[in-house]
Write a protein that holds these residues in place. Structure first.
Motif, PDB file in Angstrom:
ATOM      1  N   TYR A 208      81.558  33.458 -62.605  1.00  0.00           N
ATOM      2  CA  TYR A 208      81.998  33.430 -63.872  1.00  0.00           C
ATOM      3  C   TYR A 208      82.890  32.543 -64.313  1.00  0.00           C
ATOM      4  O   TYR A 208      83.442  32.025 -63.530  1.00  0.00           O
ATOM      5  CB  TYR A 208      82.344  35.078 -64.362  1.00  0.00           C
ATOM      6  N   LEU A 209      82.750  32.145 -65.853  1.00  0.00           N
ATOM      7  CA  LEU A 209      83.380  31.085 -66.382  1.00  0.00           C
ATOM      8  C   LEU A 209      84.288  31.573 -67.312  1.00  0.00           C
ATOM      9  O   LEU A 209      83.831  32.508 -68.255  1.00  0.00           O
ATOM     10  CB  LEU A 209      82.735  29.632 -66.841  1.00  0.00           C
ATOM     11  N   THR A 210      85.665  31.137 -67.552  1.00  0.00           N
ATOM     12  CA  THR A 210      86.393  31.613 -68.721  1.00  0.00           C
ATOM     13  C   THR A 210      87.289  30.489 -68.995  1.00  0.00           C
ATOM     14  O   THR A 210      87.456  29.301 -68.506  1.00  0.00           O
ATOM     15  CB  THR A 210      87.587  32.505 -68.040  1.00  0.00           C
ATOM     16  N   ASP A 211      87.833  30.443 -70.443  1.00  0.00           N
ATOM     17  CA  ASP A 211      88.672  29.619 -71.009  1.00  0.00           C
ATOM     18  C   ASP A 211      89.954  29.633 -70.530  1.00  0.00           C
ATOM     19  O   ASP A 211      90.467  30.675 -70.422  1.00  0.00           O
ATOM     20  CB  ASP A 211      88.361  29.553 -72.587  1.00  0.00           C
ATOM     21  N   SER A 212      90.683  28.572 -69.989  1.00  0.00           N
ATOM     22  CA  SER A 212      91.913  28.558 -69.965  1.00  0.00           C
ATOM     23  C   SER A 212      92.754  27.669 -70.482  1.00  0.00           C
ATOM     24  O   SER A 212      92.228  26.676 -71.428  1.00  0.00           O
ATOM     25  CB  SER A 212      92.060  28.498 -68.241  1.00  0.00           C
ATOM     26  N   ASP A 213      94.042  27.616 -70.403  1.00  0.00           N
ATOM     27  CA  ASP A 213      94.743  26.390 -71.003  1.00  0.00           C
ATOM     28  C   ASP A 213      94.330  25.011 -70.796  1.00  0.00           C
ATOM     29  O   ASP A 213      94.560  24.610 -69.448  1.00  0.00           O
ATOM     30  CB  ASP A 213      96.513  26.488 -70.608  1.00  0.00           C
ATOM     31  N   LYS A 214      93.886  24.207 -71.631  1.00  0.00           N
ATOM     32  CA  LYS A 214      93.721  22.821 -71.588  1.00  0.00           C
ATOM     33  C   LYS A 214      92.456  22.823 -70.162  1.00  0.00           C
ATOM     34  O   LYS A 214      92.596  21.838 -69.446  1.00  0.00           O
ATOM     35  CB  LYS A 214      94.518  22.000 -71.276  1.00  0.00           C
ATOM     36  N   GLY A 215      91.627  23.531 -70.291  1.00  0.00           N
ATOM     37  CA  GLY A 215      90.383  23.616 -69.350  1.00  0.00           C
ATOM     38  C   GLY A 215      89.500  24.854 -69.205  1.00  0.00           C
ATOM     39  O   GLY A 215      89.504  25.541 -70.125  1.00  0.00           O
ATOM     40  N   VAL A 216      88.960  24.879 -68.154  1.00  0.00           N
ATOM     41  CA  VAL A 216      87.975  25.993 -67.965  1.00  0.00           C
ATOM     42  C   VAL A 216      88.222  26.566 -66.248  1.00  0.00           C
ATOM     43  O   VAL A 216      88.656  25.886 -65.596  1.00  0.00           O
ATOM     44  CB  VAL A 216      86.667  25.493 -68.203  1.00  0.00           C
ATOM     45  N   SER A 217      88.071  27.681 -66.381  1.00  0.00           N
ATOM     46  CA  SER A 217      88.316  28.477 -65.087  1.00  0.00           C
ATOM     47  C   SER A 217      86.944  28.853 -64.577  1.00  0.00           C
ATOM     48  O   SER A 217      86.180  29.427 -65.262  1.00  0.00           O
ATOM     49  CB  SER A 217      89.151  29.584 -64.964  1.00  0.00           C
ATOM     50  N   VAL A 218      86.613  28.490 -63.240  1.00  0.00           N
ATOM     51  CA  VAL A 218      85.361  28.843 -62.551  1.00  0.00           C
ATOM     52  C   VAL A 218      85.593  29.765 -61.402  1.00  0.00           C
ATOM     53  O   VAL A 218      86.336  29.579 -60.679  1.00  0.00           O
ATOM     54  CB  VAL A 218      84.325  27.797 -62.065  1.00  0.00           C
ATOM     55  N   ASP A 219      85.220  31.090 -61.693  1.00  0.00           N
ATOM     56  CA  ASP A 219      85.528  32.143 -60.610  1.00  0.00           C
ATOM     57  C   ASP A 219      87.241  32.343 -60.363  1.00  0.00           C
ATOM     58  O   ASP A 219      87.488  32.319 -59.209  1.00  0.00           O
ATOM     59  CB  ASP A 219      84.895  31.878 -59.451  1.00  0.00           C
ATOM     60  N   GLY A 220      87.783  32.050 -61.446  1.00  0.00           N
ATOM     61  CA  GLY A 220      89.275  32.081 -61.513  1.00  0.00           C
ATOM     62  C   GLY A 220      89.931  30.850 -60.936  1.00  0.00           C
ATOM     63  O   GLY A 220      91.187  30.598 -60.793  1.00  0.00           O
ATOM     64  N   ASN A 221      89.015  29.851 -60.519  1.00  0.00           N
ATOM     65  CA  ASN A 221      89.524  28.477 -60.167  1.00  0.00           C
ATOM     66  C   ASN A 221      89.673  27.517 -61.574  1.00  0.00           C
ATOM     67  O   ASN A 221      88.630  27.191 -61.933  1.00  0.00           O
ATOM     68  CB  ASN A 221      88.732  27.847 -58.896  1.00  0.00           C
ATOM     69  N   LYS A 222      90.704  27.075 -61.779  1.00  0.00           N
ATOM     70  CA  LYS A 222      91.007  26.233 -63.140  1.00  0.00           C
ATOM     71  C   LYS A 222      90.564  24.957 -62.565  1.00  0.00           C
ATOM     72  O   LYS A 222      90.684  24.100 -61.670  1.00  0.00           O
ATOM     73  CB  LYS A 222      92.483  26.224 -63.458  1.00  0.00           C
ATOM     74  N   ILE A 223      89.459  24.155 -63.489  1.00  0.00           N
ATOM     75  CA  ILE A 223      89.090  22.946 -63.507  1.00  0.00           C
ATOM     76  C   ILE A 223      89.365  22.260 -64.780  1.00  0.00           C
ATOM     77  O   ILE A 223      89.555  22.993 -65.984  1.00  0.00           O
ATOM     78  CB  ILE A 223      87.668  22.993 -63.214  1.00  0.00           C
ATOM     79  N   THR A 224      89.678  20.898 -64.914  1.00  0.00           N
ATOM     80  CA  THR A 224      89.665  20.092 -65.853  1.00  0.00           C
ATOM     81  C   THR A 224      88.741  19.035 -66.093  1.00  0.00           C
ATOM     82  O   THR A 224      88.277  18.675 -65.060  1.00  0.00           O
ATOM     83  CB  THR A 224      91.249  19.542 -65.861  1.00  0.00           C
ATOM     84  N   GLN A 225      88.554  18.503 -67.283  1.00  0.00           N
ATOM     85  CA  GLN A 225      87.698  17.552 -67.389  1.00  0.00           C
ATOM     86  C   GLN A 225      88.255  16.281 -66.766  1.00  0.00           C
ATOM     87  O   GLN A 225      89.416  15.975 -66.512  1.00  0.00           O
ATOM     88  CB  GLN A 225      87.584  17.217 -68.915  1.00  0.00           C
ATOM     89  N   PRO A 226      87.232  15.309 -66.393  1.00  0.00           N
ATOM     90  CA  PRO A 226      86.001  15.340 -66.770  1.00  0.00           C
ATOM     91  C   PRO A 226      85.158  16.517 -65.466  1.00  0.00           C
ATOM     92  O   PRO A 226      85.494  16.571 -64.358  1.00  0.00           O
ATOM     93  CB  PRO A 226      85.218  14.025 -66.218  1.00  0.00           C
ATOM     94  N   TYR A 227      84.144  17.232 -66.127  1.00  0.00           N
ATOM     95  CA  TYR A 227      83.654  17.985 -65.344  1.00  0.00           C
ATOM     96  C   TYR A 227      82.148  17.555 -64.780  1.00  0.00           C
ATOM     97  O   TYR A 227      81.293  16.947 -65.480  1.00  0.00           O
ATOM     98  CB  TYR A 227      82.963  19.324 -66.468  1.00  0.00           C
ATOM     99  N   ARG A 228      82.232  17.613 -63.483  1.00  0.00           N
ATOM    100  CA  ARG A 228      81.271  16.952 -62.628  1.00  0.00           C
ATOM    101  C   ARG A 228      80.377  18.088 -61.991  1.00  0.00           C
ATOM    102  O   ARG A 228      80.786  18.902 -61.091  1.00  0.00           O
ATOM    103  CB  ARG A 228      81.903  16.029 -61.717  1.00  0.00           C
TER     104      ARG A 228
END
Length: 285
Positions: A208-228
């Motif tokens: 699952y993906l959710t919006d987080s502060d200045k990025g996106v979380s994938v399964d609760g793990n925050k990732i930031t751009q660039p998204y690869r």
């Protein structure tokens, strides 16, 4: 002067002559008698046909059943209008597409159909091997080991490598949201992606993906751009699926994001997920 002369002189005055020339006064006409208003047996005034019609139409009398029917008809009409509008939007997108884009969409549909046919044929071949093998127990064991590896790749518990693509999304404006990345994952899965990794996070069926502060979380793990995205699959199917009119690439570019898709003969997906023991499900065998 005699009396007759005086009378003659008086009748000749201007005032007397004016009175003779004016018409006689007309007496005022008496008002017409008022016709008594007709009334019914109850003493109420009798209404004309037009008055009865107006009285029946206004104020309107709506029963509860009529109100419910009206609301149901309104909801049905609204749903039909939304459905027609959505169909018109999708149809207009295809009508405005170029010929090469339409050909690419048809090729993608043919590829998906072929993959399903290949999977069906593979399962039938396995059944045939089991039925015809002299050592069915050994053949079953081999197929079980092979199936375990395949399920491990799908579950993300083992690493995988193979041909595929690398999808990179640069979001310098910060306009890319979680649902857009989820659309990319769904489109890749539909195009035949067998393993996906996003910024070091393995994508599985429960991801699952959710919006987080200045990025996106994938399964609760925050990732930031660039998204690869590292994706294993047939690049001839994956790349066109992302570039269809109104698809992933076009949507992201509308958000001022930069998208690049690079095909490769070797993509390594090495992010792993721990095997999770189900709480309730148990094998039926």
């Amino acid at each position: 002067m005699s009396d007759d002369d005086e009378a003659s002189t008086a009748s000749g005055t201007p005032e007397n002559r004016l009175r003779k020339e004016l018409p006689e006064e007309i007496p005022a006409t008496a008002p017409a008698p008022k016709v008594p208003e007709e009334r019914d047996a109850g003493g109420e005034p009798t209404l004309t046909g037009r008055q009865r019609l107006a009285k029946g139409l206004w104020p309107p009398r709506v029963s509860r059943a009529q109100l419910i029917v009206a609301l149901l008809l309104f909801g049905l009409g609204f749903g039909l209008a939304v459905q027609v509008a959505s169909n018109s939007d999708s149809g207009s997108a295809l009508r405005g597409a170029r010929q090469e884009d339409l050909v690419r969409i048809l090729d993608e549909l043919d590829s998906r159909t072929q993959r399903l046919e290949d999977e069906k044929q593979g399962l039938e071949d396995q059944r045939t091997e089991l039925e015809n093998s002299s050592d069915q127990a050994e053949e079953a064991r081999k197929q079980t080991v092979e199936r375990e590896k395949q399920l491990g790749i799908l579950a993300g518990t083992v690493a995988a490598q193979g041909p595929g693509i690398t999808l990179t999304i640069n979001d310098s404006k910060g306009t890319v949201e979680a649902d857009m990345l989820l659309d990319a994952i769904q489109e890749l899965r539909a195009a035949g992606a067998e393993a996906i990794q996003v910024n070091g996070v393995r994508v599985v069926a429960s991801t699952y993906l959710t919006d987080s502060d200045k990025g996106v979380s994938v399964d609760g793990n925050k990732i930031t751009q660039p998204y690869r995205f590292k994706v294993i699959g047939k690049s001839q199917d994956l790349e066109p699926a992302l570039n269809i009119p109104g698809g992933v690439v076009q949507t992201l570019e509308k958000e001022q994001a930069t998208v690049t898709v690079e095909p490769s003969t070797k993509i390594v997906v090495d992010a792993l997920r721990p095997a999770k023991q189900p709480d309730y499900a148990r094998s039926s065998q």
